[in-house]
Write a protein that holds these residues in place. Structure first.
Motif: not given
Length: 111
Positions: A18-23, A81-90
């Motif tokens: 959760i913390l990493a996804a908030l990044s 937005l695409i990069l943020a989604i990719k980061g959250i998926m990672n």
């Protein structure tokens, strides 16, 4: 932090995930930056989140330019937005994978 393994074999660290996804959620990168400063997984994603945030601010400034800035702003925001989604998926997959365009700059941050 203690982790468990899900049936799919992916390590599960709920608080860290959760913390990493908030990044990757705009200015909310500050929360994991302060709360999980010692976790290398979170730190990796916070660095990328900081670079993504800076890029978004630059995109907003460019967006103020009439016509050409509007086009660049729309495209830039879509890419962000695409990069943020990719980061959250990672994060959710437990990966420390560099994001395109952003990852190489994130290595330069020392937090």
């Amino acid at each position: 932090m203690e982790s468990t393994v899900t049936p799919t074999g992916i390590p599960e660290k709920p608080k860290v995930n959760i913390l990493a996804a908030l990044s990757y959620v705009w200015v909310l990168f500050i929360i994991p930056l302060v709360m999980a400063k010692d976790d290398p997984f979170v730190k990796f994603h916070v660095k990328q989140g900081i670079v993504l945030f800076i890029a978004e601010v630059v995109i907003w400034v460019v967006w103020m330019i009439p016509l050409l800035g509007w086009v660049i702003g729309w495209i830039g925001n879509l890419v962000a937005l695409i990069l943020a989604i990719k980061g959250i998926m990672n994060v959710l997959q437990g990966k420390e994978e560099e994001l395109p365009l952003v990852g190489k700059y994130a290595q330069n941050f020392r937090i």
